[in-house]
Design a protein around this motif. Structure first.
Motif, PDB file in Angstrom:
ATOM      1  N   LEU A  36       0.868  -1.182   0.000  1.00  0.00           N
ATOM      2  CA  LEU A  36       0.000   0.000   0.000  1.00  0.00           C
ATOM      3  C   LEU A  36       0.901   1.227   0.000  1.00  0.00           C
ATOM      4  O   LEU A  36       1.426   1.631   1.035  1.00  0.00           O
ATOM      5  N   MET A  37       1.104   1.777  -1.195  1.00  0.00           N
ATOM      6  CA  MET A  37       2.015   2.907  -1.332  1.00  0.00           C
ATOM      7  C   MET A  37       1.251   4.207  -1.121  1.00  0.00           C
ATOM      8  O   MET A  37       0.031   4.247  -1.185  1.00  0.00           O
ATOM      9  N   LEU A  38       2.008   5.297  -0.881  1.00  0.00           N
ATOM     10  CA  LEU A  38       1.416   6.619  -0.684  1.00  0.00           C
ATOM     11  C   LEU A  38       0.325   6.560   0.370  1.00  0.00           C
ATOM     12  O   LEU A  38      -0.774   7.077   0.189  1.00  0.00           O
ATOM     13  N   SER A  39       0.634   5.911   1.465  1.00  0.00           N
ATOM     14  CA  SER A  39      -0.326   5.746   2.562  1.00  0.00           C
ATOM     15  C   SER A  39       0.377   6.067   3.866  1.00  0.00           C
ATOM     16  O   SER A  39       1.443   5.540   4.140  1.00  0.00           O
ATOM     17  N   ASN A  40      -0.229   6.933   4.651  1.00  0.00           N
ATOM     18  CA  ASN A  40       0.405   7.376   5.889  1.00  0.00           C
ATOM     19  C   ASN A  40      -0.532   7.104   7.070  1.00  0.00           C
ATOM     20  O   ASN A  40      -1.699   7.473   7.016  1.00  0.00           O
ATOM     21  N   PRO A  41      -0.041   6.448   8.118  1.00  0.00           N
ATOM     22  CA  PRO A  41      -0.922   6.172   9.258  1.00  0.00           C
ATOM     23  C   PRO A  41      -1.145   7.430  10.110  1.00  0.00           C
ATOM     24  O   PRO A  41      -0.233   8.231  10.286  1.00  0.00           O
ATOM     25  N   ASN A  42      -2.384   7.576  10.628  1.00  0.00           N
ATOM     26  CA  ASN A  42      -2.692   8.704  11.534  1.00  0.00           C
ATOM     27  C   ASN A  42      -2.794   8.252  12.964  1.00  0.00           C
ATOM     28  O   ASN A  42      -2.420   8.951  13.882  1.00  0.00           O
ATOM     29  N   LYS A  43      -3.420   7.074  13.143  1.00  0.00           N
ATOM     30  CA  LYS A  43      -3.567   6.589  14.516  1.00  0.00           C
ATOM     31  C   LYS A  43      -3.867   5.095  14.498  1.00  0.00           C
ATOM     32  O   LYS A  43      -4.407   4.557  13.534  1.00  0.00           O
ATOM     33  N   PHE A  44      -3.493   4.474  15.614  1.00  0.00           N
ATOM     34  CA  PHE A  44      -3.820   3.067  15.794  1.00  0.00           C
ATOM     35  C   PHE A  44      -5.091   2.982  16.616  1.00  0.00           C
ATOM     36  O   PHE A  44      -5.309   3.773  17.543  1.00  0.00           O
ATOM     37  N   ILE A  45      -5.918   1.990  16.283  1.00  0.00           N
ATOM     38  CA  ILE A  45      -7.217   1.882  16.944  1.00  0.00           C
ATOM     39  C   ILE A  45      -7.243   0.572  17.727  1.00  0.00           C
ATOM     40  O   ILE A  45      -6.788  -0.469  17.218  1.00  0.00           O
ATOM     41  N   GLY A  46      -7.749   0.630  18.961  1.00  0.00           N
ATOM     42  CA  GLY A  46      -7.742  -0.562  19.790  1.00  0.00           C
ATOM     43  C   GLY A  46      -9.147  -0.980  20.195  1.00  0.00           C
ATOM     44  O   GLY A  46     -10.092  -0.209  20.094  1.00  0.00           O
ATOM     45  N   ASP A  47      -9.269  -2.224  20.672  1.00  0.00           N
ATOM     46  CA  ASP A  47     -10.560  -2.681  21.194  1.00  0.00           C
ATOM     47  C   ASP A  47     -10.654  -2.312  22.670  1.00  0.00           C
ATOM     48  O   ASP A  47      -9.769  -1.650  23.215  1.00  0.00           O
ATOM     49  N   GLU A  48     -11.738  -2.767  23.337  1.00  0.00           N
ATOM     50  CA  GLU A  48     -11.939  -2.321  24.717  1.00  0.00           C
ATOM     51  C   GLU A  48     -10.884  -2.884  25.676  1.00  0.00           C
ATOM     52  O   GLU A  48     -10.673  -2.352  26.752  1.00  0.00           O
ATOM     53  N   ASN A  49     -10.180  -3.943  25.246  1.00  0.00           N
ATOM     54  CA  ASN A  49      -9.135  -4.492  26.114  1.00  0.00           C
ATOM     55  C   ASN A  49      -7.746  -3.969  25.782  1.00  0.00           C
ATOM     56  O   ASN A  49      -6.746  -4.486  26.287  1.00  0.00           O
ATOM     57  N   GLY A  50      -7.686  -2.995  24.889  1.00  0.00           N
ATOM     58  CA  GLY A  50      -6.396  -2.408  24.579  1.00  0.00           C
ATOM     59  C   GLY A  50      -5.589  -3.187  23.564  1.00  0.00           C
ATOM     60  O   GLY A  50      -4.379  -3.024  23.468  1.00  0.00           O
ATOM     61  N   TRP A  51      -6.249  -4.048  22.786  1.00  0.00           N
ATOM     62  CA  TRP A  51      -5.559  -4.760  21.712  1.00  0.00           C
ATOM     63  C   TRP A  51      -5.813  -4.040  20.402  1.00  0.00           C
ATOM     64  O   TRP A  51      -6.922  -3.612  20.104  1.00  0.00           O
ATOM     65  N   LEU A  52      -4.773  -3.936  19.606  1.00  0.00           N
ATOM     66  CA  LEU A  52      -4.858  -3.295  18.306  1.00  0.00           C
ATOM     67  C   LEU A  52      -5.888  -4.003  17.428  1.00  0.00           C
ATOM     68  O   LEU A  52      -5.912  -5.226  17.361  1.00  0.00           O
TER      69      LEU A  52
END
Ligand SMILES: Cc1cc2nc3c(=O)[nH]c(=O)nc-3n(C[C@H](O)[C@H](O)[C@H](O)COP(=O)(O)OP(=O)(O)OC[C@H]3O[C@@H](n4cnc5c(N)ncnc54)[C@H](O)[C@@H]3O)c2cc1C
Ligand code: FES
Lengths: 282, 472
Positions: free
Chosen positions: B345-361
């Motif tokens: 996936l080129m030309l793609s920049n991450p903004n934030k990681f999202i987690g579930d209610e237990n803190g797992w990505l």
């Protein structure tokens, strides 16, 4: 290879080891730790140096058998060897003459608090220690603490020994009695350290905790030990292990510490199965 | 055969190196490339025009006499070829596998201007493997012991090559390594499927044979400081501690469970052998049937993403903010990754990681980028496309955006010169630091670079350490 010169249980599932490591013994300061790898297939785990003897060239570590590696470690006896031992790692405790300093140890945390209590005393503090355990047999190092502290208060959750209640209740009662406390060091299970932080926060008492994240290298190379302190990411192995208790995000620490719990118990079960099998085949 | 005309030589196609089948290899950790046979190597060597002015040599950071060794290969004198390479390169079996040849020697190759360049890297690798498999460890008797002692800090390519040269110059050498294994990135970073550990171990064994003393579990700064080494009888110190402090992106959610630095992920798998869990105790997040995203475009990112595929990931993505042309990884690795089913996936920049209610990505939010004006590095700067955000479901993330410099040496030896990134400042000719008797080289000086540059720096330092030792 590092030789175990002495190994003995000091409480149920808590074992004290004296290990030959003259270099580390000569160098280590209160608050520093070693990374241990027992054998070729072993993982690397951090353990705080509880004491050292520069003449004998030994360091003392005190280990509670909880996970696979600590349980395996506790199966080792006098005369056996540990494959890899590296240290001393981490920043030494920040020591100064604060005035009155309280060192709080919960369970095996007392072993980690002990060297810093010694250093606090040497720096001229009036030293108090509160050492807690579930019940009498889990209160460790009382004699050692008695030697270096001006006052020692054992506490037990079940009241089987000393003060009946949690270490934080004892601390609160000291504060309530009007004693002036200038510094608190708290080391133990995360809920205990968090509770101590909340106890001292309203009074603005400087409070330090020693964090125990999962580590791999212990030299800042992997970032696996990262924690959130003052809303910033720190690497506990090189930036710590001691931090201002009022700034630590204990929730993140708790969550990251149980990340491998399921896998660990799987590994442990297989290990036990193999042991059972081996015994069965005898 | 060797009297072929230039035209005939040019007609021979570039010889393909046999490799493991892509589908098969994407679930094992065995080496991908299988290497040339003797016949293939000789045939490939015949393609070389033996230019009177071999420009390929200029493209090699350490000036390996490429034309000369290739001539020896074409004549079937593989051991002679090996000796020729070793005049300039201590670690040919490693460099033949991991050097970015397409940007160095092979980029300059005259044959490559019209068709495909000579496969110099593959030939180097063949020659080194031939020697290792047929001769074993060579021992050289070292005469003229100088009685001088040198401490080398770090056992990556810079430290190993410096130690190898110094011991042959007659000095007593001790290498101190922080980890329990020797080899630096070659052991803990680069995976088995690209660089078998047995090769690195053979290089180290030959140094042991020459008399180099290795001390593992020694974190210089803590176990001993640089000053203590100098006080305790070492006449000179070479610092080669590598880059080793992983960069993070400082994005929300970066401390969720499931987010690794590439160093941690690769160390768990390679050094600690987590791919053999539970036979080995160190775990790594179980990615079987899951989605993994690796952020970055270098060799480290390729190694991490291909490792995750081998651990059973269903979908494994490379997420990179520029386009494929700007990716710094070796072309061969990109090619192999694609064959193994890695999605780019080129030309793609991450903004934030999202987690579930237990803190797992469980996801990452991405912004699409487009290329704008060139930046300071000469590469076109990626610019965010407004309102292009979207979320990808992922279960594990690996951040492979490079390393800063490890602070331990700086904290414990403050009287060395450092730049603002914490790299040690040296005289580029001599690798000498601002402190007498202390030299440095490799990634700790340059920031994350390459094996060949680190090796070259180690050899340059050995030469000037030898000079220095004569003056004291
Ligand atoms: C995953 C990955 C893939 C790569 N792929 C390629 C590739 O394909 N081609 C290429 O050319 N380059 C590649 N590189 C880059 C290359 O590996 C490095 O540039 C090279 O290894 C640097 O060598 P070095 O000797 O300077 O340091 P390192 O290899 O980093 O070695 C330094 C050693 O010093 C030790 N150390 C650190 N601090 C201390 C201390 N205080 N005391 C004692 N020891 C210490 C470390 O544990 C380590 O073993 C890759 C890097 C990575 C991480
Ligand atoms: S344990 Fe690897 S960086 Fe701290």
């Amino acid at each position: 290879m590092f030789k175990i010169l002495k190994a003995e249980f000091i409480a149920p599932s808590i074992k004290r080891f004296e290990i030959e490591a003259p270099k580390i013994a000569a160098k280590r300061k209160a608050g520093q730790f070693v990374i241990v790898r027992i054998n070729e297939t072993g993982e690397r785990i951090p353990l705080t140096i509880a004491d050292s003897d520069t003449i004998k060239g030994t360091i003392t570590i005190i280990v509670q058998g909880i996970g696979k590696t600590t349980k395996e470690l506790n199966n080792l006896s006098t005369g056996e060897f540990i494959l890899d031992l590296v240290g001393p790692l981490g920043k030494p405790s920040h020591i100064e003459n604060f005035g009155t300093a309280v060192s709080i140890g919960g369970g095996v945390g007392t072993a980690i608090a002990y060297p810093t209590a010694v250093a606090l005393k040497q720096a001229g503090n009036h030293t108090i220690s509160i050492i807690g355990g579930r019940s009498k047999e889990f209160v460790i190092l009382e004699n050692e603490m008695n030697e270096v502290c001006d006052e020692v208060f054992p506490t037990t959750d079940d009241g089987s020994y000393g003060f009946h209640g949690f270490v934080t209740q004892k601390l609160q009662s000291l504060i309530d009695s009007g004693r002036k406390i200038d510094f608190v060091l708290a080391i133990g299970p995360i809920p205990m350290m968090k509770a101590v932080a909340e106890t001292t926060r309203p009074y603005g008492i400087k409070t330090v905790v020693s964090l125990n994240p999962v580590m791999v290298d212990g030299t800042g190379m992997c970032g696996g030990c990262r924690a959130t302190v003052d809303n910033k990411t720190v690497f506990v192995c090189v930036d710590g292990p001691e931090f201002d208790a009022h700034l630590v995000d204990f929730e993140t620490l708790t969550r990251r510490n149980i990340a491998y719990r399921e896998m660990e118990s799987e590994s442990f079960e297989i290990h036990n199965c193999n042991l059972d099998k081996a015994i069965g085949e005898l | 055969m060797s009297d072929l005309s230039k035209k005939e030589r040019m007609k021979i196609p570039r010889q393909i190196m046999p490799e493991q089948d892509a589908l098969e290899r994407s679930s094992n950790f065995k080496e991908v490339n299988l290497g040339y046979t003797e016949e293939l190597a000789k045939m490939e060597a015949l393609r070389c025009l033996q230019c009177p002015k071999p420009v390929c040599v200029e493209g090699c950071p350490v000036g390996v006499k490429i034309d000369e060794f290739i001539k020896l290969v074409s004549e079937g004198d593989f051991l002679g070829a090996s000796a020729k390479i070793k005049e300039d390169n201590m670690l040919p079996a490693v460099c033949g596998r991991v050097c970015p040849q397409e940007e160095q020697c092979e980029a300059k190759c005259v044959v490559g201007k019209k068709g495909e360049s000579i496969a110099i890297g593959r030939l180097e690798r063949f020659v080194a493997d031939f020697e290792r498999n047929n001769v074993g460890l060579r021992t050289i008797e070292i005469k003229n012991k100088s009685g001088k002692k040198v401490a080398v800090v770090g056992s990556g390519p810079a430290g190993l090559s410096c130690a190898g040269d110094l011991v042959q110059m007659g000095h007593e050498v001790t290498v101190f390594e922080a980890l329990h294994e020797l080899g630096g990135v070659l052991i803990y970073g680069i995976p088995e499927f690209r660089l078998p550990k047995e090769i690195v171990k053979a290089e180290i064994d030959s140094l042991k044979n020459l008399g180099v003393d290795f001390k593992t579990n020694s974190v210089i700064g803590f176990t001993d400081t640089i000053d203590e080494l100098l006080k305790d009888g070492f006449d000179a110190v070479f610092i080669a501690v590598g880059a080793g402090l992983p960069n993070f992106m400082n994005l929300p959610g970066e401390n969720l469970n499931g987010v690794y630095s590439s160093n941690e992920f690769l160390t768990r798998v390679n050094l600690m052998k987590a791919y053999k869990f539970p036979e080995y105790d160190t775990p790594v997040f179980n990615v079987e049937g899951k989605n993994v995203a690796v952020f970055g475009g270098g060799n480290t990112a390729m190694d991490a993403v291909r490792t995750s595929k081998r651990l059973g990931a269903k979908n494994a993505f490379i997420i990179y903010r520029r386009s494929e042309a700007e990716m710094p990884a070796r072309k061969e690795e990109v090619h192999h990754a694609k064959q193994e089913g890695i999605e780019f996936l080129m030309l793609s920049n991450p903004n934030k990681f999202i987690g579930d209610e237990n803190g797992w990505l469980n996801g990452v939010e991405i912004t699409r980028m487009e290329l704008g004006e060139p930046d300071a590095s000469g590469r076109r700067r990626p610019v965010a496309i407004p309102n292009s955000e979207y979320v990808i479901d992922i279960d594990m993330a690996v951040i492979a955006i490079g390393n800063g410099s490890n602070p331990i040496i700086q904290q414990t030896t403050p009287d060395l010169g450092y730049n603002k990134w914490g790299n040690i400042v040296v005289d580029e000719e001599t690798m000498a630091t601002s402190k007498p008797g202390v030299f440095a080289g490799g990634d700790i000086v340059t920031g994350g670079a390459t094996v060949i540059l680190a090796m070259g720096a180690g050899r340059k330092a050995a030469k000037s350490i030898d000079e220095y030792l004569k003056t004291i």
